[in-house]
Every structure is written in C-alpha cells, then in structure tokens.
Design an enzyme around this catalytic site. Structure first.
Site, short mmCIF file in Angstrom:
data_model
loop_
_atom_site.label_atom_id
_atom_site.label_comp_id
_atom_site.label_asym_id
_atom_site.label_seq_id
_atom_site.Cartn_x
_atom_site.Cartn_y
_atom_site.Cartn_z
CD1 TRP A 102 6.85 -53.87 36.39
CD2 TRP A 102 5.05 -54.50 37.55
NE1 TRP A 102 5.74 -53.36 35.76
CE2 TRP A 102 4.64 -53.72 36.46
CE3 TRP A 102 4.10 -54.99 38.44
CZ2 TRP A 102 3.29 -53.44 36.21
CZ3 TRP A 102 2.76 -54.71 38.21
CH2 TRP A 102 2.38 -53.95 37.11
CG ASP A 172 8.49 -60.47 37.03
OD1 ASP A 172 8.14 -60.90 35.92
OD2 ASP A 172 7.96 -59.47 37.57
CE LYS A 196 4.79 -57.32 30.53
NZ LYS A 196 4.14 -56.03 30.41
#
Ligand code: PMP
Length: 360
Positions: A102, A172, A196
C-alpha cells in the site's frame, strides 16, 4: 442465525449489535417511514445522522478543533492521489516510507505529481519489520512525510510514531484507526478506508489539520480538493449516506463499550493470545519481528505450503473463515479488528493446537 468467525482483512466483521440495529432500522428509520438509503442527504433526518457520526468520531479520537473531518468516497487509494495534490507546495517534494504494497501504491501516485524520496524501506526482508526513522533521514525541502501506520498485508505496525519535527506527518491509518489511541495533534493528515474498523466499504475518512487546506495544486480536481469538501461539510455532492449511518452506529457501539482505550485493551489481549501460542508452537510461526507486530493483522505460516493448504481447508470447514494469507506472504493471516471477538481468537488457538497435535 449462524455467524462464522470471520478473519477477513477487509471488508471485515462488524459488531453484531450494529448489524441488528441496521436490520431493525432498514425499512423504516425511527418512524420516518423510509430507509436511510432512501432519504434526501439534505433533509434533517439524514443531517442529524451525519453530524452525529462526525461528533462521535471527534469524541472517540479526541480530534482537536483545528482539524476538519471529511467523509469521502474513493477509498484510501484515492487519497494516494489527493495527498500530493493538496499538500505539495512549489517544491513538490515529499518523503515516503516504503513498508509494503500500500505504501508503494501511495508512492507511485505521488511520483506522478512531484519528487518522492523514499527515506526508508523494509522491502529487503519482504516488509516483515518497520525501519527505524531518525531525524537525519528527512529531506530539508519535503512538504510532508508519509507513513502507513499498520501494514495490513504483512502484519507490521509502527511501535512508536516517528518524530518529524515541524513537517506534516501524513498517515494511511486504514487498518488500525480506532484500534488504539493516536494523538491526532501529531499528524497533518490521517486517512483511512472504512472497511476494517469503521464500517462497510464505501466511505473514506480524512482528518486534516486546517492550515493544510486551501493550498492545493491548480490541477487538483474539484472533488479531490480538501477545501471543497471542508467548505461543504462533505456535502459537495451526495455522500455515501448509508455507509456513514453504519459508521455512526459503529462509533456509538465503540463509545458504549469503553471507547478507544477499552478497544486497545481488548485488541492487545486478543493479539497476545495468538502471538503467545505462535511463539511456543513447534509447527506454526509468526512472520513478523516482535517489536513491529500488529495487533490487527497477524500473519503466520507452518513453513510447508501443503500443510498451510490443509490448515486453511480444515479451518474453513470449522467456521474459521477468510484466514488465508495474502499471496505475497503466503500461509495464514488472522485479521482481528475491534469487532472481532476474543472468543473467536480463543477458538482459533484451540483449533491450531489440535491441528498441531495431528500434523506436527
Ligand atoms: N492502505 C491500507 C493500509 C490498506 O490496508 C488498504 C486496503 N486494504 C488500502 C490502503 C486501500 O484501501 P481502499 O481499498 O479503501 O482503497
């Protein structure tokens, strides 16, 4: 009703109470005669849901008043683009830490608009650790420093936040937001996809310090400009109303269950159960070094691909679902976000113990 133990990395398991509340409200939200899905986003009923969600998130994370909370779409992946567009100054330079797939995607996007310095990386060992960040690493002209607090695929997490002095720290936080306390005032921008710890997929949360808003590059699309979104209270266009409603229910659930401090205690207990088992097992092992271990995503392997495969198929048959590791690490990965129960982790550990007896 039958619910499995769902170890999915995201979209991930939600609190049962939240799903039941949503079920209860589904066709007639609190006597309005309509579903939240059917409401005007500018009507008073939806506005109350929206404002309540923001208020509760602010309370949970103790977000200072000089930060805006934006409810956006496009996932964390769209923020990979929005961050450089909004934060690059005329230098167009940023420091990034490469801690996994990511982070690499964030780096690739930022490179389209300016100069990216990769100041540290853990790629040499397939991202199974977090590199140490020292003040000498930061570039003098960097507009911001970007990190990924929790690396969902590899199961690593920063043991402590880097001290970037007067630079804007951009994070992030997709896979560990709300799992433990973070001091929001230490960040320039925090962003996270919802799927999540926040709610269903379809909502992206951005928490941005107000002085970083209003300086976007001219080429920034209107929708990606933080100014547009902050000025309109995330209502420049139709927001993902139902997902924001769901996130609001999750925030209420968290507040009703002790808030972030209580989440952290539970999350640490759950993670310890699994790591303690892994560390004494002769068959299974954790893939991440101790100091950098995530309490959200826990990858582990047997070291034998055929055995991993057998484990996965037997786990699935025993109601332990979505526990297959990401292909770049292999083996297994247990994602145990806030809504994942301690009972689920205990059941997994017991299952692993039995598997080891039969196959060790
Ligand atoms: N960052 C991290 C740490 C992630 O785990 C993910 C997705 N799992 C992303 C970014 C991408 O998020 P999205 O799918 O919301 O774009």
């Amino acid at each position: 009703m039958s619910r499995c133990f769902n170890f999915s990395a995201g979209p991930a398991t939600l609190p049962l109470e939240v799903l039941q509340q949503a079920q209860n409200d589904l066709v007639d939200y609190q006597g309005t005669g309509m579903s939240v899905m059917e409401m005007s986003h500018r009507g008073k009923d939806y506005m109350a849901i929206h404002q309540n969600a923001e208020r509760n998130l602010r309370a949970l994370m103790d977000i200072p008043v000089n930060y805006s909370v934006l409810f956006l779409q496009g996932g964390a992946s769209t923020q990979f683009t929005a961050i450089p567009l909004n934060l690059f100054s005329f230098n167009r330079t940023a420091d990034y830490v490469n801690t996994g797939a990511w982070a690499k995607k964030a780096i690739a996007e930022a490179k389209r608009y300016g100069r990216v310095q990769i100041i540290a990386s853990s790629e040499d060992r397939n991202f199974n650790y977090i590199p140490t960040l020292t003040p000498d690493l930061y570039s003098a002209d960097a507009d911001y420093v970007h990190i990924t607090s929790n690396n969902t695929i590899y199961g690593t997490c920063y043991p402590m936040l880097p001290d970037v002095a007067n630079k804007a720290l951009v994070c992030d936080m997709s896979s560990d937001i709300l799992s433990k306390p973070y001091d929001v005032s230490k960040f320039g921008v925090i962003y996270a996809g919802a799927q999540k710890n926040i709610g269903p997929a379809g909502l992206t949360i951005v928490i941005v310090r107000d002085d970083l808003i209003g300086n976007a590059l001219d080429i920034t699309p209107t929708m990606l400009n933080y100014q547009t979104q902050a000025d309109s209270g995330s209502m420049f266009n139709t927001p993902p109303c139902f997902i924001i409603y769901m996130a609001g229910l999750v925030f209420e659930w968290m507040l009703g269950n002790g808030g972030i401090d209580a989440m952290e205690v539970r999350n640490k207990e759950k993670a310890k159960l699994l790591y303690d088992f892994l560390d004494q097992s002769a068959l299974f092992s954790a893939t991440v070094e101790g100091y950098a271990r995530s309490i959200m995503n826990i990858p582990f392997v047997t070291g034998d691909e055929a055995l991993d495969k057998l484990f996965l198929s037997q786990a699935e048959a025993n109601n332990l679902k979505s526990i297959k590791g990401h292909r770049s690490v292999g083996g297994m990965r247990a994602s145990i976000y806030n809504a994942f129960s301690k009972e689920g982790v205990e059941t997994l550990v017991e299952f692993m113990r039995e598997f080891e007896k039969s196959n060790g």
